[in-house]
Design a protein around this motif. Sequence first.
Motif, mmCIF file in Angstrom:
data_model
loop_
_atom_site.group_PDB
_atom_site.id
_atom_site.type_symbol
_atom_site.label_atom_id
_atom_site.label_comp_id
_atom_site.label_asym_id
_atom_site.label_seq_id
_atom_site.Cartn_x
_atom_site.Cartn_y
_atom_site.Cartn_z
ATOM 1 N N ASN A 1 -9.213 50.901 -17.327
ATOM 2 C CA ASN A 1 -7.964 50.397 -17.701
ATOM 3 C C ASN A 1 -7.361 49.697 -16.447
ATOM 4 O O ASN A 1 -6.326 49.783 -15.965
ATOM 5 C CB ASN A 1 -7.224 51.571 -18.101
ATOM 6 C CG ASN A 1 -7.402 51.839 -19.438
ATOM 7 O OD1 ASN A 1 -8.329 51.457 -20.199
ATOM 8 N ND2 ASN A 1 -6.687 53.058 -19.889
ATOM 9 N N GLN B 1 -18.453 55.952 -26.570
ATOM 10 C CA GLN B 1 -17.665 57.159 -26.444
ATOM 11 C C GLN B 1 -17.855 57.460 -25.114
ATOM 12 O O GLN B 1 -19.045 57.524 -24.487
ATOM 13 C CB GLN B 1 -18.137 58.234 -27.557
ATOM 14 C CG GLN B 1 -17.872 57.996 -28.978
ATOM 15 C CD GLN B 1 -18.358 59.252 -29.817
ATOM 16 O OE1 GLN B 1 -19.367 59.530 -29.884
ATOM 17 N NE2 GLN B 1 -17.411 59.434 -30.830
ATOM 18 N N VAL C 1 -14.317 60.481 -25.861
ATOM 19 C CA VAL C 1 -13.062 59.777 -26.105
ATOM 20 C C VAL C 1 -13.593 58.229 -26.597
ATOM 21 O O VAL C 1 -14.389 58.015 -26.111
ATOM 22 C CB VAL C 1 -11.934 59.839 -25.311
ATOM 23 C CG1 VAL C 1 -11.367 61.218 -25.142
ATOM 24 C CG2 VAL C 1 -12.575 59.382 -23.842
ATOM 25 N N ASP C 2 -12.820 57.687 -27.725
ATOM 26 C CA ASP C 2 -13.352 56.357 -27.850
ATOM 27 C C ASP C 2 -12.845 55.364 -26.909
ATOM 28 O O ASP C 2 -11.931 55.486 -26.513
ATOM 29 C CB ASP C 2 -12.683 56.158 -29.295
ATOM 30 C CG ASP C 2 -13.271 56.589 -30.435
ATOM 31 O OD1 ASP C 2 -14.443 57.194 -30.387
ATOM 32 O OD2 ASP C 2 -12.650 56.835 -31.465
ATOM 33 N N ALA C 3 -13.702 54.459 -26.447
ATOM 34 C CA ALA C 3 -13.385 53.391 -25.534
ATOM 35 C C ALA C 3 -14.166 52.128 -26.010
ATOM 36 O O ALA C 3 -14.921 52.074 -26.927
ATOM 37 C CB ALA C 3 -13.579 53.844 -24.078
ATOM 38 N N TYR D 1 -6.337 58.637 -22.535
ATOM 39 C CA TYR D 1 -6.932 58.470 -21.244
ATOM 40 C C TYR D 1 -6.066 59.529 -20.462
ATOM 41 O O TYR D 1 -6.676 60.108 -19.567
ATOM 42 C CB TYR D 1 -6.708 56.959 -20.535
ATOM 43 C CG TYR D 1 -7.223 56.897 -19.186
ATOM 44 C CD1 TYR D 1 -8.662 57.302 -18.738
ATOM 45 C CD2 TYR D 1 -6.801 56.265 -18.083
ATOM 46 C CE1 TYR D 1 -9.270 57.189 -17.567
ATOM 47 C CE2 TYR D 1 -7.410 56.258 -16.843
ATOM 48 C CZ TYR D 1 -8.663 56.690 -16.707
ATOM 49 O OH TYR D 1 -9.197 56.478 -15.408
ATOM 50 N N ILE E 1 -13.971 49.441 -18.477
ATOM 51 C CA ILE E 1 -13.567 50.319 -19.700
ATOM 52 C C ILE E 1 -12.174 50.438 -20.048
ATOM 53 O O ILE E 1 -11.217 50.215 -19.293
ATOM 54 C CB ILE E 1 -14.050 51.820 -19.252
ATOM 55 C CG1 ILE E 1 -15.426 52.130 -19.051
ATOM 56 C CG2 ILE E 1 -13.496 52.755 -20.471
ATOM 57 C CD1 ILE E 1 -16.444 52.077 -19.826
ATOM 58 N N HIS E 2 -11.996 50.271 -21.277
ATOM 59 C CA HIS E 2 -10.569 50.133 -21.763
ATOM 60 C C HIS E 2 -10.547 51.184 -22.645
ATOM 61 O O HIS E 2 -11.138 51.483 -23.895
ATOM 62 C CB HIS E 2 -10.600 48.949 -22.555
ATOM 63 C CG HIS E 2 -10.632 47.714 -21.556
ATOM 64 N ND1 HIS E 2 -9.525 47.252 -20.839
ATOM 65 C CD2 HIS E 2 -11.579 46.923 -21.482
ATOM 66 C CE1 HIS E 2 -9.885 46.247 -20.130
ATOM 67 N NE2 HIS E 2 -11.196 45.961 -20.596
ATOM 68 N N ILE E 3 -9.364 52.057 -22.589
ATOM 69 C CA ILE E 3 -9.021 53.200 -23.435
ATOM 70 C C ILE E 3 -7.607 53.308 -23.686
ATOM 71 O O ILE E 3 -6.855 52.900 -22.786
ATOM 72 C CB ILE E 3 -9.535 54.503 -22.466
ATOM 73 C CG1 ILE E 3 -10.622 54.395 -22.072
ATOM 74 C CG2 ILE E 3 -9.205 55.776 -23.519
ATOM 75 C CD1 ILE E 3 -11.120 55.777 -21.076
ATOM 76 N N ASN E 4 -7.164 53.729 -24.928
ATOM 77 C CA ASN E 4 -5.668 54.062 -25.055
ATOM 78 C C ASN E 4 -5.047 54.937 -23.934
ATOM 79 O O ASN E 4 -5.607 56.122 -23.699
ATOM 80 C CB ASN E 4 -5.607 54.752 -26.419
ATOM 81 C CG ASN E 4 -4.299 55.024 -26.857
ATOM 82 O OD1 ASN E 4 -3.733 55.965 -26.456
ATOM 83 N ND2 ASN E 4 -3.616 54.099 -27.669
ATOM 84 N N GLU F 1 -18.392 48.839 -28.512
ATOM 85 C CA GLU F 1 -17.656 50.204 -28.661
ATOM 86 C C GLU F 1 -18.493 51.444 -28.300
ATOM 87 O O GLU F 1 -19.699 51.551 -28.522
ATOM 88 C CB GLU F 1 -17.567 50.530 -30.252
ATOM 89 C CG GLU F 1 -16.542 49.532 -30.617
ATOM 90 C CD GLU F 1 -16.257 49.573 -32.063
ATOM 91 O OE1 GLU F 1 -16.692 50.496 -32.787
ATOM 92 O OE2 GLU F 1 -15.372 48.803 -32.881
#
Length: 361
Positions: A115, A46, A32-34, A19, A12-15, A44
């Motif tokens: 992350n 949520q 949250v968008d991920a 995060y 998973i990659h999140i801002n 993509e």
Amino acid sequence: MSSNRDIPSYEIHINEDVYKRFKKDVWSEDPVDAVLVVGDNKYEIQLLYRGAHIRKVTKKSYQFIFPKVTSGIKELHLNAEYIDKSLIRNKLSLDFFESISVLSPKSNHVLLTINGEFQGIYLQLESVDRYLLKNRNLPKGPIFYAENDNANFSLMSPIRKGIKKRFESGYSLKEGTKEDTAALGNFVYKINTISQKEFETEIHHYLDVDKYLRWLAGVVCTQNFDGFIHNYALYRRSDTGLFEILPWDYDATFGRDIHGKEMEYDYIPVQGYNTLTARLLDVSSFKNQYYHILKKILENQFTPEYLEKEIQQMYRQIEPYVIKDPHLKETIKQFYNEPEFILKYITNRNKYLRAHLSDLL
């Protein structure tokens, strides 16, 4: 997105700023968008936390929502299984239900990284929704989640200590319409108001009795104490108009309660609980039908010989990753002890139920 032989890795990659805020508020219901990466594929999604009391533990559980249906999937649930130190009770239970011909969500273990930080091993659960039906070539139909103790098939509320204001209370509508919700309320009303004389005939207009009795046998064997009034979903087939019941959230089983404490093998009686069960087993033909269903299960699927193979296979698959899970280092000894504990429970529970089959005659 599952594999029978290898454990998939989910990244998973999140801002980072998003995060940080996400981790600070574990009670938030806002997604949250991920980005989810599985092998060479990116999706993509949520991301949300899931569960109630389990949000307090260090290893969180998550829900993935796909804005676009992907490989026949709209939602996925990733359970940390933190309370169950074996990490297999949920899957063992759901697979067991499938083996006794009860419609059941699929599950498999996955590895999760967020992350770049390894979160450990998780159990991926199929969402009970229209896509589960579609993936099994089943007819469309409304689906309800039993959310709380009001989903007890009674007109009386154990929460309000009085008559329910709405007979469909205790459920959330996952798929369907207001008319479907009204049909559920009518189903609960009929369960409680059909006369004893007419019940044997009339209940067949609302419920798939055979599938319910198989589900009942599964709950009784696994001893999911909460499973009689929640921890299940209802699906009403559009072709027959009959309700079917599916298991959900079965980590507190096979000799452990919701806190991970030992539950004695004779805690739940052979008859089980709830109003619908009581009314069905008050009918001689249904009680006899349940007797034969349970007897056959105790001779075949719910035995140490049958389930030991499943347990050993799951342990061989997940053991290399459990010892690397950063959240499970202090409980690794219990992880290794749980197969023996589970098998002892199965042995004792089987003997207990066999001894009490005569209570159904």
